[in-house]
Design an enzyme around this catalytic site. Sequence first.
Site, PDB file in Angstrom:
ATOM      1  N   ASP A  10      -7.934  11.799   5.014  1.00  0.00           N
ATOM      2  CA  ASP A  10      -8.143  10.504   5.403  1.00  0.00           C
ATOM      3  C   ASP A  10      -7.551   9.410   4.821  1.00  0.00           C
ATOM      4  O   ASP A  10      -7.736   9.240   3.425  1.00  0.00           O
ATOM      5  CB  ASP A  10      -9.519   9.940   6.000  1.00  0.00           C
ATOM      6  CG  ASP A  10      -9.433   8.838   7.085  1.00  0.00           C
ATOM      7  OD1 ASP A  10      -8.425   8.338   7.209  1.00  0.00           O
ATOM      8  OD2 ASP A  10     -10.586   8.567   7.506  1.00  0.00           O
ATOM      9  N   GLU A 105      -5.062  10.315   9.897  1.00  0.00           N
ATOM     10  CA  GLU A 105      -6.235  11.296   9.732  1.00  0.00           C
ATOM     11  C   GLU A 105      -5.629  12.537  10.261  1.00  0.00           C
ATOM     12  O   GLU A 105      -5.042  12.857  11.112  1.00  0.00           O
ATOM     13  CB  GLU A 105      -7.436  10.880  10.565  1.00  0.00           C
ATOM     14  CG  GLU A 105      -8.711  11.784  10.532  1.00  0.00           C
ATOM     15  CD  GLU A 105      -9.737  11.237  11.382  1.00  0.00           C
ATOM     16  OE1 GLU A 105     -10.883  11.607  11.168  1.00  0.00           O
ATOM     17  OE2 GLU A 105      -9.216  10.324  12.098  1.00  0.00           O
TER      18      GLU A 105
END
Length: 405
Positions: A10, A105
């Site tokens: 992330d 992500e």
Amino acid sequence: MKNRSIIHLDLDTFFVSVERRLNSELENKPLIVGGMGDRGVVAAASYETRKFGVHSGMAMKVARQLCPQATVIKGDSSLYTKHSHIVTDIIKSSVPSFEKASIDEFYADLSGMDKFFGIRKFAHELRQTIIKESGLPISFGLSQNKVVSKIATGEAKPNDELCINNGEEKNFLAPLSVRRIPMIGNKTFQKLLNLGIRDIRTIQEMPVEMLESVLGKNGRIIWKRAQGIDDSPIIPFHERKSISAERTFNRDTTDMIKLEATLRGMAENLAYQLRRGDKLTSCVSVKIRYSDFQTYTKQAKIPYTSADHILIPKIEELFKHLYNRRLLIRLIGVKYTHLTGGNYQINLFDDSEKMLNLYNAMDKIRNRYGDHAVVRVSTIGGNGVGRMENPFNGEPPIVLAHRQQ
């Protein structure tokens, strides 16, 4: 499951990090990215603003009041997409299979790679490569499944990494807040608080039937996640370039009410599909096929969006410019291209919190009851797009024959 090694990556405060990469003077200063007006919405907030209570999705007016010293920047979705592609290409060249969950992500299956590398060492080197080549901070969590890895990433932030050994999932999760479990939103969290449930350990010690009686079928899913159990697969990433819909009429027509209602219905539904897939478009086109089979298209570039109230007027404008032969029409179509990853929040640099809430409410109803559960009155009289699976779920596009109406 015990043989799986799933990494979740992330990019930390992605929009903020991109802005800081371009302007080093913004480093270590409170920074908010989003709509510039008081009715705008926060798309991203730096860690420096969070101690004041600022978070993404809140009204910009409130964020300014909470942290008046923050620098506010209007976001640039095309800029963020460019940097997302840089990271995507690095991951694509490094791992055999990965899933792009959003613009910032990623999940990747590293199972079996310990035969050639140490998985932890490989994951660490992958993160360092991304930081070096993109100039952006990124965190990761590594475990045997997606849920635990995602939670581990949250614990690793900012700009760090955390590995959870097989068999240690429950102990890792136990002391954490139940809010850490994916799919627990504000309403579910409040229900759990009313039951005196604040940490994951309490859920771990509850009979699954008890949680199921309170939360329904989601209770069982939440209970399993609290135990560190998750067998959801990696959905292989495929970059989809466009999304479109066409209608061939049983009888060629010049019924403008029907034509315009059908166009609006297609434009509206395709916009919903974009939002459902966390996508935005920057190029729209309209297609007309006359009764003599002559086919014409017209397109226009627009700022990145997935909003009906922006896309529908542009589609109507293109149709008015395109329809000039005054012949019977056999087919009409709408197409969105130049797609980029990113949810509707990216598009809120000018829109209001009220508009965000409206789209969220409509899409929740559609997700639950079907595409046509909520439609504009102006689409009545035309045939919209029928229900389909999320076109951005990682599967190759399914080519459908033109459906008759």
